[in-house]
Scaffold this active site. Structure first.
Site, PDB file in Angstrom:
ATOM      1  CG  HIS A  55       2.728  -1.005  -0.970  1.00  0.00           C
ATOM      2  ND1 HIS A  55       1.727  -0.065  -1.174  1.00  0.00           N
ATOM      3  CD2 HIS A  55       2.089  -2.162  -0.648  1.00  0.00           C
ATOM      4  CE1 HIS A  55       0.557  -0.626  -0.976  1.00  0.00           C
ATOM      5  NE2 HIS A  55       0.743  -1.900  -0.665  1.00  0.00           N
ATOM      6  CG  ASP A  63       3.126  -5.513   0.811  1.00  0.00           C
ATOM      7  OD1 ASP A  63       4.261  -5.007   0.699  1.00  0.00           O
ATOM      8  OD2 ASP A  63       2.162  -4.891   1.298  1.00  0.00           O
ATOM      9  CD  GLU A  64      -1.560  -4.775  -0.884  1.00  0.00           C
ATOM     10  OE1 GLU A  64      -1.158  -3.615  -0.682  1.00  0.00           O
ATOM     11  OE2 GLU A  64      -2.655  -5.192  -0.450  1.00  0.00           O
ATOM     12  CB  VAL A  65       4.475  -6.611  -6.880  1.00  0.00           C
ATOM     13  CG1 VAL A  65       5.372  -5.953  -7.931  1.00  0.00           C
ATOM     14  CG2 VAL A  65       5.279  -6.897  -5.617  1.00  0.00           C
ATOM     15  CG  ASP A 124       0.868  -9.962  -0.730  1.00  0.00           C
ATOM     16  OD1 ASP A 124       0.701  -9.356  -1.792  1.00  0.00           O
ATOM     17  OD2 ASP A 124       1.701  -9.595   0.122  1.00  0.00           O
TER      18      ASP A 124
END
Length: 405
Positions: free
Chosen positions: A21, A77-79, A128
């Site tokens: 992000h 998060d969300e790499v 996550d």
């Protein structure tokens, strides 16, 4: 802002993304080379020395702007697409390494650098990317003791057993200090305009069940009630804050009371001076402006209802438009004035009503938001509905000129 928060007994914890992000940074042309893969604007290449320098410089700027800072959130998060870059592929091929290890190595490097620079800071990170990892993998990374994971789940039907077992896993990896994250706005869909309070309250009720089910060794430090502005830096706006306040108040009261009781609900109504906890059910015409943005919230709800009314939204799908003013007929300017002229009149009425409401809303919105945000909100929510109506009125006018003397 920080002084005001302090005066209310609140501690500010800034969040700086350090891996995924990072669209807000990596969208800039001079930094394109620091992406993991070219088409993924958000993920940093963990192998480049400049990448870690960039992250540390961002952190330094934020820490400097927060005197007395105790806690820092490093995102992570969300790499997306991690391991897909050429340098990552080479790294993974060596010694049979995994993407999990690649993720952990970068975050551990960042966390250690933070502790070296600011040893007094507590570091929080999203969990996550670690959910599928074994306790041994986490222990071997060197990350344990450096960070506190924050588990996020924003769904009203949050899986109780799965979430508890995940927290137990982190505990078995010696990560006993953990956080939870819920949401009071955003998270429903990427383009939601008005939140559902009940949906967000249900999410908090599930988190309360999680908290009650944990074994004694787990230290649940707190819950972050997230209020999304966007799903990511390059997506559209989520619900604005004024329409989110009743949901925020209801979620906070749910946590304070341990349930969404009648007492909790009445407290929300009393504090905000509203008639319902559901923003769409509030009688916005009555009552004083009891909270900042109350009038704007009412205007948004009213305009949103109008924009989503079947008469307006599906105007082009109506029998008369489809039967007497189809694209084929428009192109050839072969129309029946007796039917198309009333269509034009009706579209003009809708346009006038919408325009009047948009003007009022704009006047109110500029008091809270910069012009760029106001413009974005109108183009996102209003223009897709008004533009086809404007086109119909113009096209009918042009066609009628060809057939009526």
């Amino acid at each position: 802002m920080q002084e005001f928060a302090k005066s209310k007994g609140m501690e500010v914890i800034p969040l700086v993304q350090t891996f995924g992000h990072m669209e807000f940074v990596l969208k800039h042309r001079p930094l394109w080379s620091l992406r993991e893969v070219a088409r993924c604007v958000g993920t940093l290449n963990p192998h480049k020395e400049e990448a870690v320098k960039l992250v540390m410089e961002m952190l330094r700027q934020v820490v400097d702007l927060h005197p007395g800072l105790n806690t820092l959130h490093i995102g992570a998060d969300e790499v997306y697409m991690l391991g897909e870059g050429e340098e990552s592929k080479l790294w993974l091929a060596s010694n049979e390494r995994t993407v999990e290890q690649l993720f952990l190595s970068h975050i551990t490097k960042v966390a250690k650098a933070i502790k070296q620079q600011w040893p007094y800071l507590t570091i929080i990170m999203w969990d996550d990317m670690m959910r599928g990892m074994s306790p041994d993998t986490l222990k071997d990374s060197g990350l344990v003791g450096l960070v506190q994971p924050m588990l996020w789940d924003y769904t009203p039907n949050l899986d109780l057993d799965k979430t508890v077992s995940l927290l137990e896993k982190y505990h078995s990896a010696s990560m006993s200090d953990v956080w939870a994250a819920s949401s009071f706005k955003g998270s429903t869909s990427v383009f939601t305009c008005v939140p559902s309070t009940q949906r967000h309250v249900d999410n908090h009720l599930q988190w309360l069940k999680v908290a009650a089910s944990l074994s004694a060794g787990i230290n649940l430090k707190g819950i972050a009630l997230t209020g999304w502005q966007r799903y990511d830096h390059l997506s559209v706006l989520c619900e604005l804050m004024p329409v989110g306040l009743p949901s925020l108040a209801a979620c906070l009261q749910t946590l304070l009371h341990g349930q969404f009781s009648a007492e909790a609900q009445s407290k929300v109504l009393e504090l905000l001076g509203v008639s319902s906890v559901e923003v769409e059910a509030i009688e916005w015409t009555s009552g004083v402006d009891s909270f900042p943005g109350r009038r704007l919230a009412g205007l948004i709800v009213e305009l949103n209802s109008l924009l989503n009314s079947e008469d307006i939204r599906f105007f082009e799908n109506g029998m008369y438009v489809r039967g007497w003013f189809s694209p084929y007929q428009r192109q050839r300017k072969m129309v029946t004035p007796l039917i198309t002229m009333p269509i034009q009149d009706q579209a003009s009425i809708y346009l006038a009503v919408l325009q009047q409401k948009v003007t009022t809303l704009r006047e109110e919105m500029v008091q809270f938001y910069p012009e760029s945000t106001v413009q974005e909100w109108i183009e996102e929510h209003v223009s897709p509905v008004m533009t086809p109506l404007q086109k119909i009125t113009e096209d009918i006018g042009a066609c009628v000129k060809e057939i009526v003397p």
